[in-house]
Design a protein around this motif. Structure first.
Motif, PDB file in Angstrom:
ATOM      1  N   PRO A 104       0.858  -1.207   0.039  1.00  0.00           N
ATOM      2  CA  PRO A 104       0.185   0.036  -0.110  1.00  0.00           C
ATOM      3  C   PRO A 104       0.876   1.319   0.104  1.00  0.00           C
ATOM      4  CG  PRO A 104      -1.146  -1.558   1.506  1.00  0.00           C
ATOM      5  CD  PRO A 104       0.477  -2.131   1.089  1.00  0.00           C
ATOM      6  N   VAL A 105       1.973   1.233   0.511  1.00  0.00           N
ATOM      7  CA  VAL A 105       2.964   2.391   0.726  1.00  0.00           C
ATOM      8  C   VAL A 105       3.275   2.777  -0.738  1.00  0.00           C
ATOM      9  CG1 VAL A 105       4.893   3.508   1.622  1.00  0.00           C
ATOM     10  CG2 VAL A 105       3.555   2.165   2.817  1.00  0.00           C
ATOM     11  N   LYS A 106       3.825   1.611  -1.542  1.00  0.00           N
ATOM     12  CA  LYS A 106       4.345   2.285  -2.858  1.00  0.00           C
ATOM     13  C   LYS A 106       3.018   2.477  -3.674  1.00  0.00           C
ATOM     14  CE  LYS A 106       8.277  -0.846  -2.719  1.00  0.00           C
ATOM     15  NZ  LYS A 106       9.297  -1.684  -3.353  1.00  0.00           N
ATOM     16  N   SER A 107       1.965   2.039  -3.582  1.00  0.00           N
ATOM     17  CA  SER A 107       0.940   2.184  -4.271  1.00  0.00           C
ATOM     18  C   SER A 107       0.411   3.497  -4.094  1.00  0.00           C
ATOM     19  CB  SER A 107      -0.346   1.290  -4.075  1.00  0.00           C
ATOM     20  OG  SER A 107      -0.008  -0.055  -4.517  1.00  0.00           O
ATOM     21  N   SER A 108       0.551   4.163  -3.066  1.00  0.00           N
ATOM     22  CA  SER A 108       0.436   5.528  -2.405  1.00  0.00           C
ATOM     23  C   SER A 108       1.356   6.340  -2.807  1.00  0.00           C
ATOM     24  CB  SER A 108       0.178   5.645  -1.071  1.00  0.00           C
ATOM     25  OG  SER A 108      -0.913   4.721  -0.627  1.00  0.00           O
ATOM     26  N   TYR A 109       2.475   6.285  -2.958  1.00  0.00           N
ATOM     27  CA  TYR A 109       3.711   7.327  -3.112  1.00  0.00           C
ATOM     28  C   TYR A 109       4.405   6.954  -4.176  1.00  0.00           C
ATOM     29  CZ  TYR A 109       2.238   8.511   1.682  1.00  0.00           C
ATOM     30  OH  TYR A 109       1.319   8.845   2.664  1.00  0.00           O
ATOM     31  N   GLY A 110       4.272   5.494  -4.821  1.00  0.00           N
ATOM     32  CA  GLY A 110       5.353   5.288  -6.037  1.00  0.00           C
ATOM     33  C   GLY A 110       4.654   5.587  -7.400  1.00  0.00           C
ATOM     34  N   VAL A 111       3.648   6.022  -7.461  1.00  0.00           N
ATOM     35  CA  VAL A 111       2.760   6.589  -8.697  1.00  0.00           C
ATOM     36  C   VAL A 111       1.575   7.298  -8.376  1.00  0.00           C
ATOM     37  CG1 VAL A 111       1.371   4.328  -8.842  1.00  0.00           C
ATOM     38  CG2 VAL A 111       2.031   5.582 -11.046  1.00  0.00           C
ATOM     39  N   ALA A 118      -0.994   1.174 -15.044  1.00  0.00           N
ATOM     40  CA  ALA A 118      -1.162  -0.151 -15.690  1.00  0.00           C
ATOM     41  C   ALA A 118      -1.920  -0.273 -16.866  1.00  0.00           C
ATOM     42  CB  ALA A 118      -1.735  -0.985 -14.376  1.00  0.00           C
ATOM     43  N   ILE A 119      -3.058   0.302 -17.164  1.00  0.00           N
ATOM     44  CA  ILE A 119      -3.623   0.580 -18.359  1.00  0.00           C
ATOM     45  C   ILE A 119      -2.829   0.983 -19.455  1.00  0.00           C
ATOM     46  CG2 ILE A 119      -5.621   1.459 -19.494  1.00  0.00           C
ATOM     47  CD1 ILE A 119      -7.143   1.373 -16.948  1.00  0.00           C
ATOM     48  N   GLN A 120      -2.128   2.083 -19.143  1.00  0.00           N
ATOM     49  CA  GLN A 120      -1.426   2.537 -20.272  1.00  0.00           C
ATOM     50  C   GLN A 120      -0.214   1.726 -20.623  1.00  0.00           C
ATOM     51  OE1 GLN A 120      -2.116   5.576 -21.955  1.00  0.00           O
ATOM     52  NE2 GLN A 120      -4.023   5.228 -20.835  1.00  0.00           N
ATOM     53  N   LEU A 121       0.466   1.131 -19.706  1.00  0.00           N
ATOM     54  CA  LEU A 121       1.523   0.200 -19.999  1.00  0.00           C
ATOM     55  C   LEU A 121       1.125  -0.967 -20.481  1.00  0.00           C
ATOM     56  CD1 LEU A 121       4.574  -0.396 -19.675  1.00  0.00           C
ATOM     57  CD2 LEU A 121       3.933  -1.300 -17.461  1.00  0.00           C
ATOM     58  N   VAL A 152       6.056  -7.500 -18.436  1.00  0.00           N
ATOM     59  CA  VAL A 152       6.453  -6.055 -18.495  1.00  0.00           C
ATOM     60  C   VAL A 152       5.563  -5.477 -17.192  1.00  0.00           C
ATOM     61  CG1 VAL A 152       6.176  -3.916 -19.510  1.00  0.00           C
ATOM     62  CG2 VAL A 152       6.732  -5.890 -20.689  1.00  0.00           C
ATOM     63  N   LEU A 153       4.455  -5.503 -17.003  1.00  0.00           N
ATOM     64  CA  LEU A 153       3.677  -5.087 -15.939  1.00  0.00           C
ATOM     65  C   LEU A 153       4.194  -5.643 -14.566  1.00  0.00           C
ATOM     66  CD1 LEU A 153       0.027  -5.179 -17.355  1.00  0.00           C
ATOM     67  CD2 LEU A 153       1.308  -3.130 -16.568  1.00  0.00           C
ATOM     68  N   ASP A 154       4.612  -6.765 -14.304  1.00  0.00           N
ATOM     69  CA  ASP A 154       5.280  -7.193 -13.217  1.00  0.00           C
ATOM     70  C   ASP A 154       6.466  -6.462 -12.683  1.00  0.00           C
ATOM     71  OD1 ASP A 154       3.577  -9.046 -12.180  1.00  0.00           O
ATOM     72  OD2 ASP A 154       4.243 -10.846 -13.126  1.00  0.00           O
ATOM     73  N   GLN A 155       7.259  -6.028 -13.979  1.00  0.00           N
ATOM     74  CA  GLN A 155       8.361  -5.255 -13.464  1.00  0.00           C
ATOM     75  C   GLN A 155       8.167  -3.873 -13.107  1.00  0.00           C
ATOM     76  OE1 GLN A 155      10.604  -5.351 -17.140  1.00  0.00           O
ATOM     77  NE2 GLN A 155      11.109  -7.607 -17.130  1.00  0.00           N
ATOM     78  N   ALA A 156       7.179  -3.073 -13.564  1.00  0.00           N
ATOM     79  CA  ALA A 156       6.611  -1.951 -13.218  1.00  0.00           C
ATOM     80  C   ALA A 156       6.051  -2.046 -11.848  1.00  0.00           C
ATOM     81  CB  ALA A 156       6.071  -1.373 -14.416  1.00  0.00           C
ATOM     82  N   GLY A 157       5.008  -3.070 -11.826  1.00  0.00           N
ATOM     83  CA  GLY A 157       4.298  -3.299 -10.768  1.00  0.00           C
ATOM     84  C   GLY A 157       5.193  -3.389  -9.147  1.00  0.00           C
ATOM     85  N   ALA A 158       6.545  -3.945  -9.504  1.00  0.00           N
ATOM     86  CA  ALA A 158       7.350  -3.787  -8.286  1.00  0.00           C
ATOM     87  C   ALA A 158       7.600  -2.647  -7.708  1.00  0.00           C
ATOM     88  CB  ALA A 158       8.458  -4.412  -8.663  1.00  0.00           C
ATOM     89  N   MET A 159       7.701  -1.649  -8.473  1.00  0.00           N
ATOM     90  CA  MET A 159       7.687  -0.197  -8.047  1.00  0.00           C
ATOM     91  C   MET A 159       6.484   0.338  -7.566  1.00  0.00           C
ATOM     92  SD  MET A 159      10.813   1.249 -10.765  1.00  0.00           S
ATOM     93  CE  MET A 159       9.520   1.026 -12.087  1.00  0.00           C
ATOM     94  N   GLY A 161       3.778  -1.230  -6.150  1.00  0.00           N
ATOM     95  CA  GLY A 161       3.262  -2.040  -5.138  1.00  0.00           C
ATOM     96  C   GLY A 161       1.844  -2.580  -5.664  1.00  0.00           C
ATOM     97  N   ILE A 162       2.024  -3.283  -6.804  1.00  0.00           N
ATOM     98  CA  ILE A 162       0.980  -3.913  -7.334  1.00  0.00           C
ATOM     99  C   ILE A 162       1.599  -5.110  -7.844  1.00  0.00           C
ATOM    100  CG2 ILE A 162      -0.563  -1.798  -7.723  1.00  0.00           C
ATOM    101  CD1 ILE A 162       0.139  -2.258 -10.682  1.00  0.00           C
ATOM    102  N   ARG A 163       0.508  -6.118  -8.048  1.00  0.00           N
ATOM    103  CA  ARG A 163       0.872  -7.477  -8.872  1.00  0.00           C
ATOM    104  C   ARG A 163      -0.101  -7.721  -9.781  1.00  0.00           C
ATOM    105  NH1 ARG A 163       0.954 -13.497  -6.134  1.00  0.00           N
ATOM    106  NH2 ARG A 163       1.706 -14.588  -8.167  1.00  0.00           N
ATOM    107  N   VAL A 164       0.337  -7.780 -11.071  1.00  0.00           N
ATOM    108  CA  VAL A 164      -0.560  -8.096 -12.009  1.00  0.00           C
ATOM    109  C   VAL A 164      -0.595  -9.854 -12.257  1.00  0.00           C
ATOM    110  CG1 VAL A 164      -0.987  -7.876 -14.790  1.00  0.00           C
ATOM    111  CG2 VAL A 164      -0.046  -6.041 -13.286  1.00  0.00           C
ATOM    112  N   HIS A 165      -1.813 -10.304 -11.857  1.00  0.00           N
ATOM    113  CA  HIS A 165      -2.006 -11.643 -11.888  1.00  0.00           C
ATOM    114  C   HIS A 165      -2.041 -12.306 -13.387  1.00  0.00           C
ATOM    115  CE1 HIS A 165      -2.374 -11.761  -7.405  1.00  0.00           C
ATOM    116  NE2 HIS A 165      -3.101 -10.528  -7.679  1.00  0.00           N
TER     117      HIS A 165
END
Length: 310
Positions: A104-111, A118-121, A152-159, A161-165
């Motif tokens: 949640p912290v990265k989801s709030s302050y990382g993007v 995620a949609i654009q990527l 690709v989304l997993d690589q960006a999601g690490a920054m 704070g999300i995970r693409v299933h």
């Protein structure tokens, strides 16, 4: 006097308002966090803590819930977009992805907005992958496209704070002219397969018919051969039986001749049969038939060793 009363009323009203605001802030400082949720708390504008599921009490006027995140997996539609395949065909592609917040912290302050990012990527990655494939392969390689987008989304999601299933392509829509050409191609292929199946069926039918005729001829020839074998074996058995009977009768005659008086008995039997032959001829011709020379029979008897001297 009236001025003092008015002043007191104003002061009391101000204190009342302050008290109400304090109560409101006090109630707002009590937070009940639902399951699979996370609250981001800031203290004086700076990140302070992440509240998990349960009861929490904040410091009024100091702590503030800045972000609320749902940790359950959520579905996000990827809007349709135009892509060009490697053979320069314009297709419209849309999809759906399944993501969840893991930090949640990265989801709030990382993007700023992780959903929009995620949609654009996902759209840009889809365009890149489809640009390397022919139109026909885009329909066949959906799994490849989805796997590449997820990577690709997993690589960006690490920054973020999300995970693409998962990411699934819902529709790939080529232009109408291309659709018509593809339908004609499919119909032609279907007709070709039908003709091929019909020719294969005719071929197999002829093969089966010829195999049946061949089997019938083989069975007929084998039956005829077996019939001839059986007839030959039957005739052989007949000859063997007749020969055995003849040999047995000859042995018996020889035994009789060798016995005392046997030759006379045989002589009389043969003479009787000799005369019966002439009797039959006389009856059929209504005349009396006699041998030209009765001595011929006597000479024959002597020649075979049945003379009366023996």
């Amino acid at each position: 006097m009236m001025a003092n009363i008015d002043t007191d009323i104003v002061v009391m009203a101000i204190w009342g308002i302050i008290f109400v605001i304090f109560l409101i802030k006090l109630f707002q400082s009590i937070r009940l966090v639902p399951t699979k949720s996370a609250y981001i708390v800031e203290r004086l504008g700076k990140y302070h803590a992440t509240l998990d599921a349960g009861f929490h009490a904040l410091v009024p006027f100091v702590d503030k819930v800045a972000y609320i995140h749902d940790l359950k997996e959520e579905t996000i539609d990827v809007p349709p977009q135009e892509c060009f395949s490697s053979d320069e065909v314009n297709v419209e592609v849309d999809g759906v992805m399944y993501i969840s917040v893991v930090d949640p912290v990265k989801s709030s302050y990382g993007v700023t907005d992780y959903r929009y990012a995620a949609i654009q990527l996902a759209q840009t990655t889809t365009r890149s992958v489809i640009g390397t494939l022919d139109l026909d392969r885009t329909f066949e390689e959906r799994d490849v496209i989805s796997a590449k987008v997820v990577e690709v989304l997993d690589q960006a999601g690490a920054m973020w704070g999300i995970r693409v299933h998962r990411y699934e392509i819902k529709n790939i829509s080529p232009p109408e002219t291309v659709k018509n050409a593809m339908e004609m191609q499919v119909n032609a292929e279907r007709e070709r397969r039908a003709l091929l199946a019909k020719s294969e069926g005719d071929k197999q039918s002829k093969i089966n018919r010829s195999e049946g005729i061949k089997t019938e001829m083989i069975n007929h020839s084998e039956g005829e051969m077996q019939r001839r074998i059986n007839e030959a074996e039957g005739k052989a058995e007949e000859i063997i039986t007749i020969a055995s009977a003849t040999a047995e009768s000859i042995e018996r005659i020889a035994t009789v001749i060798a016995a005392p008086g046997g030759k006379n008995v045989v002589r009389m039997q043969l003479g009787s049969q000799y005369l019966k032959q002439f009797e039959g001829l006389s009856q059929s011709a209504s005349k009396v038939v006699l041998p030209g020379n009765l001595m011929d029979f006597e000479h024959w008897m002597n020649s075979v060793g049945l003379d009366d001297k023996n």
